[in-house]
Scaffold this motif. Structure first.
Motif: not given
Length: 305
Positions: A80-93, A124-130
């Motif tokens: 899942d190439p989007d996994h990195g973006a979701q992880s970065a979003e979670y870390e920022r928030a 929460a949104q990013a965590a579920c995706a991760i």
């Protein structure tokens, strides 16, 4: 560093640069371009799937959870190439939430509830995706290992590992957005006192069980731990090769040095059958003698300063 990449069409040029000039404004920053244009890590993952092993990773099963989490996330990124973006979003928030909680604690004030609500919703949104991406990657590895075990019979050279996500904060991996949002909100006081967020996917761990022995990876011998690690990399390569997208590139540093002759031969046979491009390094040509007819050998002589 430059590399030419070809996935069936016109070749592309990938360049990675690290500025080490004294006083440079971006000293130490890595700059990656594809055909001259800057490219993000997430976009690069759509172009290149890479799996690697280094000698430092031999201690994966006995080190802290952060190393195993990074290992899982690197493999997950290949599915899942989007996994990195979701992880970065979670870390920022999460960093912004931690800052607000700390500032409010130090000032003896009540944290801004609306702002925290918005940040915790993003988390929460990013965590579920991760978690969903990590779980899907583990399922894909399990299926690939099972298929390999059925082909190889009972005597597996590289043993099957049963993987699971461990959540030390008590959250179940399948927790939904509402559950996570409520948990983050309920934990504001304790998180403010601790100075960090105490629950979420940033604290997850990857557990591995040597399936044939029912033994945790951390309790296995060093040879068994190495075999489990190679088994997972091969499983990831098989699963990613079978899926859509670019074939993975394998980078295996000193992988053959501590393998006996049987496991070394099995590894080379598996790499040949996979049909992926694999780069193997070693201290001597004797480690790769059985690959003489199927691999290109490069001898990098030491260069005197």
């Amino acid at each position: 560093m430059k590399a030419r990449l070809s996935f069936g069409g016109d070749p592309s040029e990938l360049t990675a640069q690290l500025d080490l000039r004294p006083g440079a404004s971006d000293r130490g920053k890595r700059r990656v371009t594809l055909d001259g244009a800057p490219i993000s890590q997430a976009a690069l993952a759509n172009q290149i799937r890479a799996l690697w092993l280094t000698p430092a990773m031999d201690r994966l099963w006995i080190e802290g959870a952060s190393e195993r989490r990074r290992f899982l996330d690197r493999i997950t990124l290949g599915f899942d190439p989007d996994h990195g973006a979701q992880s970065a979003e979670y870390e920022r928030a999460m960093r912004e939430r931690n800052r607000l909680l700390k500032e409010s604690r130090d000032a003896g004030a009540t944290p801004p509830s609306a702002w925290l609500d918005a940040l915790e919703d993003r988390m929460a949104q990013a965590a579920c995706a991760i978690t969903a991406s990590r779980s899907a990657a583990i399922d894909a590895l399990a299926q690939a290992q099972q298929a390999a075990a059925q082909q190889a019979g009972a005597s597996e050279v590289f043993p099957k590992a049963d993987l699971a996500i461990q959540t030390p904060d008590g959250l179940r991996p399948e927790a939904n957005v509402d559950v996570l949002r409520e948990r983050f909100g309920r934990g504001r006081r304790t998180d403010a006192a601790a100075g960090r967020t105490l629950c979420g996917p940033h604290r997850d761990d990857l557990s591995a069980i040597y399936a044939a022995k029912g033994l945790e990876a951390g309790q296995c011998s060093t040879g068994e731990q190495k075999a489990l690690l190679i088994s997972l990399i091969l499983a990831a390569a098989r699963a990613q090769t079978a899926s859509t997208g670019p074939t993975p590139l394998l980078l295996l540093d000193e992988v053959a040095a501590h393998l006996d002759d049987g496991r070394r031969a099995a590894l080379y046979q598996e790499l040949t059958l996979l049909g992926v491009q694999a780069w193997l390094t070693g201290t001597g040509p004797e480690l790769f003698s059985s690959l003489a007819d199927t691999a290109q050998m490069l001898n990098l002589a030491a260069i005197a300063p």
